[in-house]
Scaffold this motif. Structure first.
Motif, mmCIF file in Angstrom:
data_model
loop_
_atom_site.group_PDB
_atom_site.id
_atom_site.type_symbol
_atom_site.label_atom_id
_atom_site.label_comp_id
_atom_site.label_asym_id
_atom_site.label_seq_id
_atom_site.Cartn_x
_atom_site.Cartn_y
_atom_site.Cartn_z
ATOM 1 N N LEU A 41 0.831 -1.205 0.000
ATOM 2 C CA LEU A 41 0.000 0.000 0.000
ATOM 3 C C LEU A 41 0.868 1.258 0.000
ATOM 4 O O LEU A 41 0.535 2.245 -0.666
ATOM 5 C CB LEU A 41 -0.930 0.007 1.210
ATOM 6 C CG LEU A 41 -2.151 -0.891 1.117
ATOM 7 C CD1 LEU A 41 -2.815 -1.030 2.484
ATOM 8 C CD2 LEU A 41 -3.135 -0.362 0.093
ATOM 9 N N ALA A 42 1.984 1.224 0.712
ATOM 10 C CA ALA A 42 2.902 2.369 0.723
ATOM 11 C C ALA A 42 3.490 2.593 -0.666
ATOM 12 O O ALA A 42 3.624 3.735 -1.122
ATOM 13 C CB ALA A 42 4.015 2.150 1.748
ATOM 14 N N THR A 43 3.816 1.519 -1.355
ATOM 15 C CA THR A 43 4.341 1.634 -2.718
ATOM 16 C C THR A 43 3.294 2.246 -3.641
ATOM 17 O O THR A 43 3.592 3.134 -4.438
ATOM 18 C CB THR A 43 4.767 0.247 -3.244
ATOM 19 O OG1 THR A 43 5.794 -0.264 -2.394
ATOM 20 C CG2 THR A 43 5.273 0.322 -4.676
ATOM 21 N N VAL A 44 2.060 1.786 -3.515
ATOM 22 C CA VAL A 44 0.978 2.335 -4.336
ATOM 23 C C VAL A 44 0.759 3.810 -3.995
ATOM 24 O O VAL A 44 0.550 4.627 -4.894
ATOM 25 C CB VAL A 44 -0.311 1.510 -4.152
ATOM 26 C CG1 VAL A 44 -1.490 2.179 -4.820
ATOM 27 C CG2 VAL A 44 -0.117 0.097 -4.693
ATOM 28 N N ALA A 45 0.832 4.152 -2.729
ATOM 29 C CA ALA A 45 0.665 5.554 -2.324
ATOM 30 C C ALA A 45 1.742 6.423 -2.963
ATOM 31 O O ALA A 45 1.456 7.520 -3.466
ATOM 32 C CB ALA A 45 0.717 5.675 -0.802
ATOM 33 N N PHE A 76 -8.756 -0.256 9.244
ATOM 34 C CA PHE A 76 -9.531 -0.644 8.072
ATOM 35 C C PHE A 76 -10.055 0.602 7.365
ATOM 36 O O PHE A 76 -10.025 0.688 6.135
ATOM 37 C CB PHE A 76 -10.686 -1.562 8.482
ATOM 38 C CG PHE A 76 -11.517 -2.000 7.319
ATOM 39 C CD1 PHE A 76 -11.079 -3.013 6.485
ATOM 40 C CD2 PHE A 76 -12.732 -1.402 7.052
ATOM 41 C CE1 PHE A 76 -11.835 -3.423 5.397
ATOM 42 C CE2 PHE A 76 -13.495 -1.803 5.974
ATOM 43 C CZ PHE A 76 -13.049 -2.813 5.143
ATOM 44 N N GLU A 77 -10.507 1.578 8.124
ATOM 45 C CA GLU A 77 -11.051 2.803 7.532
ATOM 46 C C GLU A 77 -9.980 3.563 6.765
ATOM 47 O O GLU A 77 -10.251 4.111 5.689
ATOM 48 C CB GLU A 77 -11.666 3.705 8.603
ATOM 49 C CG GLU A 77 -12.246 4.993 8.056
ATOM 50 C CD GLU A 77 -13.311 4.795 6.974
ATOM 51 O OE1 GLU A 77 -13.485 5.716 6.150
ATOM 52 O OE2 GLU A 77 -13.967 3.748 6.925
ATOM 53 N N THR A 78 -8.752 3.598 7.267
ATOM 54 C CA THR A 78 -7.661 4.265 6.554
ATOM 55 C C THR A 78 -7.384 3.562 5.237
ATOM 56 O O THR A 78 -7.255 4.207 4.192
ATOM 57 C CB THR A 78 -6.390 4.307 7.422
ATOM 58 O OG1 THR A 78 -6.664 5.064 8.602
ATOM 59 C CG2 THR A 78 -5.229 4.942 6.679
ATOM 60 N N VAL A 79 -7.304 2.242 5.269
ATOM 61 C CA VAL A 79 -7.075 1.471 4.042
ATOM 62 C C VAL A 79 -8.211 1.709 3.062
ATOM 63 O O VAL A 79 -7.988 1.960 1.875
ATOM 64 C CB VAL A 79 -6.917 -0.037 4.358
ATOM 65 C CG1 VAL A 79 -6.895 -0.867 3.083
ATOM 66 C CG2 VAL A 79 -5.662 -0.279 5.178
ATOM 67 N N ARG A 80 -9.456 1.666 3.543
ATOM 68 C CA ARG A 80 -10.610 1.878 2.674
ATOM 69 C C ARG A 80 -10.576 3.272 2.055
ATOM 70 O O ARG A 80 -10.811 3.439 0.856
ATOM 71 C CB ARG A 80 -11.919 1.682 3.453
ATOM 72 C CG ARG A 80 -13.152 1.635 2.545
ATOM 73 C CD ARG A 80 -14.417 2.037 3.272
ATOM 74 N NE ARG A 80 -14.382 3.387 3.817
ATOM 75 C CZ ARG A 80 -14.491 4.509 3.100
ATOM 76 N NH1 ARG A 80 -14.620 4.471 1.805
ATOM 77 N NH2 ARG A 80 -14.458 5.695 3.679
ATOM 78 N N SER A 81 -10.235 4.283 2.835
ATOM 79 C CA SER A 81 -10.179 5.658 2.332
ATOM 80 C C SER A 81 -9.087 5.829 1.279
ATOM 81 O O SER A 81 -9.302 6.494 0.259
ATOM 82 C CB SER A 81 -9.930 6.637 3.484
ATOM 83 O OG SER A 81 -11.002 6.625 4.380
#
Length: 102
Positions: A41-45, A76-81
């Motif tokens: 997720l950090a790479t995608v960010a 979970f909310e951070t990942v979803r956002s």
């Protein structure tokens, strides 16, 4: 013998479509550890630009860095956002072999 010039590989350089990102994250969801998924997720960010992602997701830039950093544990909310800001969503589907429910 002449030296061969190489450059560092960064998968963020190749995550330039929703389909590529979905496939990349899908592999980590399938077989990765929670830490590996956080790193993915950090790479995608990074591929999207953290500042722009923060603006679109409603999660602050420092909040994204903290959640996706080495010691991060994103909610979970951070990942979803973050995923929603990238035009992605989590889905659930049956596994290859479904256990019998009681």
């Amino acid at each position: 013998m002449a030296k061969i010039a190489t450059t560092a590989f960064d998968s963020a350089d190749y995550l330039n479509s929703a389909e590529a990102i979905a496939a990349y994250l899908g592999e980590y969801l399938e077989d990765g550890t929670p830490q590996e998924l956080r790193d993915a997720l950090a790479t995608v960010a990074r591929s999207h630009g953290v500042s722009d992602l923060a603006r679109r997701s409603g999660v602050s830039r420092p909040g994204i860095y903290k959640a996706l950093g080495q010691d991060g544990n994103p909610s979970f909310e951070t990942v979803r956002s973050i995923l929603a800001a990238m035009g992605l969503r989590l889905t659930v589907e049956p596994a290859e072999q479904t256990p019998q429910l009681v």
